[in-house]
Scaffold this active site. Structure first.
Site, PDB file in Angstrom:
ATOM      1  N   LYS A  91      22.301  -7.111   9.069  1.00 47.57           N
ATOM      2  CA  LYS A  91      21.388  -7.872   8.204  1.00 47.57           C
ATOM      3  C   LYS A  91      22.068  -8.207   6.880  1.00 47.57           C
ATOM      4  CE  LYS A  91      17.292  -5.975  10.355  1.00 47.57           C
ATOM      5  NZ  LYS A  91      16.384  -4.834  10.476  1.00 47.57           N
ATOM      6  N   GLN A 113      13.404  -0.572   7.260  1.00 50.97           N
ATOM      7  CA  GLN A 113      13.862  -0.415   8.643  1.00 50.97           C
ATOM      8  C   GLN A 113      13.034   0.659   9.355  1.00 50.97           C
ATOM      9  OE1 GLN A 113      16.196  -2.349  10.116  1.00 50.97           O
ATOM     10  NE2 GLN A 113      16.059  -1.264  12.054  1.00 50.97           N
ATOM     11  N   ASP A 171       8.909  -8.942   7.504  1.00 44.37           N
ATOM     12  CA  ASP A 171       8.738  -8.383   8.845  1.00 44.37           C
ATOM     13  C   ASP A 171       7.403  -8.823   9.451  1.00 44.37           C
ATOM     14  OD1 ASP A 171      10.635  -6.903  10.162  1.00 44.37           O
ATOM     15  OD2 ASP A 171      10.219  -5.051   9.076  1.00 44.37           O
TER      16      ASP A 171
HETATM   17  N1  GUN Z   1      13.621  -1.788  13.917  1.00 46.21           N
HETATM   18  C1  GUN Z   1      13.925  -2.501  15.040  1.00 46.21           C
HETATM   19  N2  GUN Z   1      13.546  -3.778  14.888  1.00 46.21           N
HETATM   20  C2  GUN Z   1      13.008  -3.883  13.660  1.00 46.21           C
HETATM   21  C3  GUN Z   1      12.441  -4.974  12.929  1.00 46.21           C
HETATM   22  O1  GUN Z   1      12.349  -6.113  13.386  1.00 46.21           O
HETATM   23  N3  GUN Z   1      11.983  -4.661  11.690  1.00 46.21           N
HETATM   24  C4  GUN Z   1      12.056  -3.414  11.172  1.00 46.21           C
HETATM   25  N4  GUN Z   1      11.573  -3.209   9.965  1.00 46.21           N
HETATM   26  N5  GUN Z   1      12.575  -2.394  11.815  1.00 46.21           N
HETATM   27  C5  GUN Z   1      13.047  -2.626  13.057  1.00 46.21           C
END
Ligand code: GUN
Length: 294
Positions: A54, A98, A121
């Site tokens: 990211k 996350q 998100d």
């Molecule tokens: N963990 C796995 N996929 C995601 C996601 O799309 N967002 C977040 N915050 N955590 C994740």
């Protein structure tokens, strides 16, 4: 006949390039630099890989990236204090915590504390509710990616029979809402559904998001169906290493489906690209600018 392979790598790279163009434009025309803050609690190896990717891709798109790493034993209060600080920070337009969080932390309370305008998100109840109501909302990234991949094969999803297998807040539920917005007819299936093969056989569009390796078999599919495999399952190999498989038995499905996403190289590529889209959209909305062209 063998299915068309939907190349998530190529589609995601194209999307990232379009985001980068728009980021350059808002910088030039409005002196706005979209910023994404990612919060990682603990040291789960898979999460660390995602967070690094990211960070790299956010910077490559010309946006500001802020990483916050907190120890596994951080208190709920300290985590909420960081979220509150990011909510107030004018350089931050997107906040992603996350998941999963380490045991002992209250995920729901953390998500609820994020400013809905910065919730890239799409997990805050304001955004989830707006999406379910058919209103403009920040939507979760993986389902957005699934829709873009489907539209690379079908210009319109109107009237198509779609089945979503899985009902998580991160994927299944929001994906159902996005498909409804596209005027698809949607069946929501899950671990308690009766006659899953029979339900899948009626579907023109199959979304597998259950986290069970190769659960969807080739002979469940309607010939010519489009298959979007959200699963990322690590299974052990004989040499002690692991290999990645999806929720769909890929080789079997290849012979029946009309189009299919591979694992890896399908949906996984799209999630971060859509996160960049959401961050750009959030930055424009917060700055009072029109919706960007991506
Ligand atoms: N963990 C796995 N996929 C995601 C996601 O799309 N967002 C977040 N915050 N955590 C994740």
């Amino acid at each position: 006949m063998t299915a068309e392979i939907i190349d998530g790598k190529v589609i995601a790279a194209d999307l990232r390039a379009r985001v980068a163009d728009e980021v350059a434009r808002v910088k030039r025309e409005h002196n706005l630099v979209p910023g994404l803050a990612v919060v990682l609690v603990g040291n789960d190896p898979a999460s660390e890989v995602y967070v690094r990717s990211k960070h790299t891709q956010t910077q490559a798109a010309g946006m500001a990236s802020f990483e916050h790493k907190l120890p596994t034993d951080v208190s709920q209060q300290d985590l909420l204090t960081l979220v509150a600080k990011l909510n107030r920070d004018p350089a931050v337009h997107g906040i992603l915590v996350q998941l999963p969080l380490p045991k002992g932390l209250n995920t729901e309370a953390v998500i609820n504390a994020i400013d809905p305008a910065k919730d890239v998100d799409g997990l805050h109840p304001n955004n989830a509710g707006r999406l379910a109501g058919g209103f403009e909302a920040l939507s979760p990234c993986t389902p957005l990616g699934c829709i873009i991949l489907t539209k690379s094969v079908h210009a319109s999803l109107e009237g198509m029979n779609a089945i979503v297998i899985g009902r998580s807040n991160l994927v299944g539920r929001p994906l159902v809402q996005l498909l409804l917005n596209e005027n698809a007819t949607v069946t929501i299936a899950h671990s308690r559904s009766r006659d899953l093969p029979g339900l899948v056989r009626k579907a023109d569009l199959v979304y597998a998001a259950v986290g069970r390796p190769e659960m969807v078999r080739g002979d469940w599919l309607k010939p010519g169906a489009t298959v979007i495999d959200v699963g990322i399952n690590r299974i052990p190999k004989e040499d002690g290493k692991t290999r990645l498989v999806g929720d769909v038995a890929y080789q079997e499905a290849l012979a029946v489906a009309g189009a299919i996403t591979p694992v890896p190289g399908g949906v996984g590529q799209m999630t971060v690209a859509c996160l960049l889209v959401n961050t750009l959209r959030a930055a424009c909305a917060i700055a009072g600018l029109p919706k960007p062209a991506v």
